[in-house]
Design an enzyme around this catalytic site. Structure first.
Site, PDB file in Angstrom:
ATOM      1  N   HIS A 180       8.832   8.966   8.270  1.00 41.30           N
ATOM      2  CA  HIS A 180       8.596   8.299   7.563  1.00 41.30           C
ATOM      3  C   HIS A 180       7.220   8.356   7.132  1.00 41.30           C
ATOM      4  O   HIS A 180       6.249   8.227   5.783  1.00 41.30           O
ATOM      5  CB  HIS A 180       9.208   7.065   6.831  1.00 41.30           C
ATOM      6  CG  HIS A 180       8.945   6.524   5.398  1.00 41.30           C
ATOM      7  ND1 HIS A 180       8.209   5.679   5.108  1.00 41.30           N
ATOM      8  CD2 HIS A 180       9.330   7.664   4.332  1.00 41.30           C
ATOM      9  CE1 HIS A 180       8.233   5.594   3.268  1.00 41.30           C
ATOM     10  NE2 HIS A 180       9.087   6.398   2.703  1.00 41.30           N
TER      11      HIS A 180
ATOM     12  N   LYS B  51       3.201   9.481   6.723  1.00 37.68           N
ATOM     13  CA  LYS B  51       2.518  10.451   5.801  1.00 37.68           C
ATOM     14  C   LYS B  51       1.023  10.457   7.467  1.00 37.68           C
ATOM     15  O   LYS B  51      -0.741   9.029   6.290  1.00 37.68           O
ATOM     16  CB  LYS B  51       1.405  10.232   4.408  1.00 37.68           C
ATOM     17  CG  LYS B  51       3.418   9.776   3.589  1.00 37.68           C
ATOM     18  CD  LYS B  51       3.305   8.501   3.945  1.00 37.68           C
ATOM     19  CE  LYS B  51       4.796   8.198   3.060  1.00 37.68           C
ATOM     20  NZ  LYS B  51       6.481   9.093   3.386  1.00 37.68           N
TER      21      LYS B  51
ATOM     22  N   ASP C 110      -9.865  17.962  13.017  1.00 38.37           N
ATOM     23  CA  ASP C 110     -10.700  18.466  13.544  1.00 38.37           C
ATOM     24  C   ASP C 110     -10.944  16.648  14.352  1.00 38.37           C
ATOM     25  O   ASP C 110     -12.426  16.571  15.157  1.00 38.37           O
ATOM     26  CB  ASP C 110     -12.870  18.478  13.118  1.00 38.37           C
ATOM     27  CG  ASP C 110     -12.052  20.167  12.323  1.00 38.37           C
ATOM     28  OD1 ASP C 110     -11.479  20.512  13.109  1.00 38.37           O
ATOM     29  OD2 ASP C 110     -13.246  20.180  11.909  1.00 38.37           O
TER      30      ASP C 110
ATOM     31  N   HIS D 200       3.990   2.971  -6.072  1.00 40.59           N
ATOM     32  CA  HIS D 200       5.176   3.666  -4.760  1.00 40.59           C
ATOM     33  C   HIS D 200       3.532   3.217  -3.419  1.00 40.59           C
ATOM     34  O   HIS D 200       3.729   3.518  -2.267  1.00 40.59           O
ATOM     35  CB  HIS D 200       4.602   5.415  -4.242  1.00 40.59           C
ATOM     36  CG  HIS D 200       5.942   5.293  -3.266  1.00 40.59           C
ATOM     37  ND1 HIS D 200       4.916   6.221  -3.075  1.00 40.59           N
ATOM     38  CD2 HIS D 200       6.900   4.607  -2.884  1.00 40.59           C
ATOM     39  CE1 HIS D 200       5.696   6.427  -1.640  1.00 40.59           C
ATOM     40  NE2 HIS D 200       7.248   6.421  -1.946  1.00 40.59           N
TER      41      HIS D 200
ATOM     42  N   LYS E 169       1.929   1.228  -0.792  1.00 39.88           N
ATOM     43  CA  LYS E 169       2.135   0.037   0.076  1.00 39.88           C
ATOM     44  C   LYS E 169       0.701  -0.653   0.678  1.00 39.88           C
ATOM     45  O   LYS E 169       0.127   0.115   1.578  1.00 39.88           O
ATOM     46  CB  LYS E 169       3.008   0.438   1.083  1.00 39.88           C
ATOM     47  CG  LYS E 169       4.088   0.682   1.152  1.00 39.88           C
ATOM     48  CD  LYS E 169       3.864   3.259   0.887  1.00 39.88           C
ATOM     49  CE  LYS E 169       5.321   3.805   0.810  1.00 39.88           C
ATOM     50  NZ  LYS E 169       6.063   3.159  -0.304  1.00 39.88           N
TER      51      LYS E 169
ATOM     52  N   ASP F 297      -7.219 -12.786   1.759  1.00 39.63           N
ATOM     53  CA  ASP F 297      -8.634 -13.220   1.879  1.00 39.63           C
ATOM     54  C   ASP F 297     -10.164 -12.232   1.090  1.00 39.63           C
ATOM     55  O   ASP F 297     -10.567 -13.073   1.350  1.00 39.63           O
ATOM     56  CB  ASP F 297      -8.802 -13.764   2.714  1.00 39.63           C
ATOM     57  CG  ASP F 297      -7.999 -15.521   2.720  1.00 39.63           C
ATOM     58  OD1 ASP F 297      -7.363 -15.777   1.529  1.00 39.63           O
ATOM     59  OD2 ASP F 297      -7.741 -15.751   3.677  1.00 39.63           O
TER      60      ASP F 297
END
Length: 481
Positions: free
Chosen positions: A223, A225, A230, A399, A401, A406
């Site tokens: 899952h 991404k 470089d 979507h 996350k 604080d």
């Protein structure tokens, strides 16, 4: 006794033996909460045939012996995680946050390293534009990994950028999950990338589903991404390689994501995470990537990669979430599309609000998974009673996350707050301590909150009895979903 009677008794004996074996297996399986054991025993006892089949398919978080062996070999070949990005900068972090980074280090071995810089991209289109621009400016290598990669406007922009980079002689490696990106992997675009010299790999190949079941769960997915360019730039966030319109689930669009561009030593940690996946899947040796000297130290914040999944400690992601909730003193803000918590997560979130922390969690009003939505809403009453503010975003499928503490500490990445992210999926997140960047994330969270009406206790009480029953039944089955 007739032969038919003998066969009948034999069938019953075999049936009872299988039922007993799988009940015992469910009870003895490590890393399982009592509620999960009870749920599986109940399913197997009440629906023996269906229950046994369900347990074989979904009962255990088993990546498979061969996959685990390849993953272990890749990790052994790579330099130790604690050595790829320079020394720890733990001493620059506020004392009360040090424990969170120490917990993060226990997941993969990555140290909290200083000298990092980040930019929060404005939206999905801007994120894709920035990735393409960095690929076009690359001089050595481009690495990308996505769970879902669509052949839409955004997806094909990245495809074309990779083809251009490979044509310039750069080493380009692209990995996509075999299930989440199945359409692209089986398309002419994938073939064209290969023809132009892009090295390709399908993560966690399914192959023949029946044979796949003999060596691990079929629904354990990559899952992550990750984009690394470089050894100098990396991207991390919730966004797949796709338009916000998200054609495969267009009726929930737009999909609202958060993506950040990072520079600094944390890039090498994301590179290390990618290399472990690539080497395990392809066998290609990428250890040379880590022989280059680290760039001279620069000013910047402290950050750390946290990558969970198969072969990583079972409780990695929920422990990270709980640590962040427990350290909050003034404010805790969370956005997540999928909330199917284990008991510690729910307890930590409630405890945060009860001790006076301004605790807010934002969900999408319309979820692409009605099962997850029902399970999430079954938890609303307890959260609201504890003082948690619940908002439901109405501007599309939220979507993103994100978690901020604080106004100083941020967790951003691919992991949801559900059992799939906790137990089954390979995930990647970046944990960082920086008031300036956290304020940027917090401002984005505020945009989401402003488009998300508050859910009150009166709203929950007004739900119909059938709706409440459905929510609670789904939640009760959460441990087996």
């Amino acid at each position: 006794m007739h032969d038919s009677a003998v066969l009948g008794w034999l069938f019953l004996a075999i049936h009872a033996a299988l039922q007993f074996i799988f009940i015992v297996r469910a009870l003895l399986r490590p890393h399982r909460e009592p509620a999960s054991r009870f749920a599986w025993v109940l399913v197997i006892a009440l629906a023996p045939v269906v229950g046994v089949i369900a347990y074989v398919l979904f009962g255990e978080a088993n990546l498979g012996r061969r996959r685990m062996a390849r993953l272990s070999a890749a990790r052994a070949a790579l330099p130790p995680a604690g050595e790829v990005a320079g020394p720890s900068s733990e001493e620059t972090v506020h004392e009360r946050f040090v424990q969170v980074f120490r917990g993060g280090r226990s997941v993969n071995g990555y140290l909290p390293v200083g000298g990092n810089r980040a930019t929060l991209l404005p939206d999905s289109a801007a994120a894709i534009a920035a990735i393409v621009a960095d690929i076009d400016a690359a001089r050595e290598s481009v690495h990308v990994l996505f769970y879902i990669w669509l052949a839409d406007g955004s997806g094909l922009k990245v495809v074309e950028a990779l083809k251009r980079a490979a044509s310039r002689g750069l080493v380009c490696r692209a990995m996509a999950d075999d299930l989440g990106s199945r359409a692209l992997i089986r398309s002419v675009h994938w073939q064209e990338m290969a023809a132009r010299g892009v090295k390709l790999s399908a993560a966690l190949k399914i192959g023949n589903p029946l044979l796949r079941l003999l060596d691990g769960r079929i629904d354990m997915r990559n899952h992550r991404k990750i984009v690394v360019i470089d050894n100098a730039v990396t991207y991390c966030g919730s966004q797949n390689c796709a338009d916000a319109a998200f054609a495969v689930k267009a009726r929930f669009a737009p999909w609202v994501d958060v993506m950040a561009r990072f520079e600094g030593p944390v890039v090498r940690q994301n590179q290390h995470l990618f290399a472990g996946n690539w080497m395990a899947q392809t066998g290609e040796d990428l250890t040379a990537l880590f022989r280059a000297p680290l760039p001279p130290p620069q000013s910047g914040f402290t950050a750390q990669v946290i990558g969970s999944g198969g072969g990583v400690r079972y409780s990695a992601m929920p422990e990270t979430f709980c640590s962040l909730m427990n350290v909050a003193q003034r404010e805790l803000v969370i956005t997540t599309p999928y909330y199917v918590p284990d008991e510690p997560i729910q307890a930590a979130l409630c405890a945060s609000a009860r001790r006076g922390v301004a605790t807010t969690i934002v969900f999408p009003r319309r979820n692409d998974s009605w099962i997850v939505a029902a399970a999430s809403r079954s938890e609303y009453a307890e959260l609201l009673a504890a003082g948690v503010t619940i908002r439901e975003y109405v501007g599309g499928l939220l979507h993103a996350k994100t978690l901020t503490v604080d106004g100083e500490m941020t967790l951003i990445g691919s992991a949801n707050m559900d059992r799939r992210s906790f137990e089954l999926n390979a995930e990647n997140n970046i944990l960082l301590y920086d008031p300036a960047f956290t304020q940027a994330v917090r401002a984005r969270q505020q945009v989401f909150m402003d488009a998300a009406p508050i859910v009150t206790s009166e709203d929950v009480k007004a739900w119909s009895l059938p709706r409440q029953l459905l929510n609670n039944i789904i939640a009760m089955l959460g441990p087996v979903l």
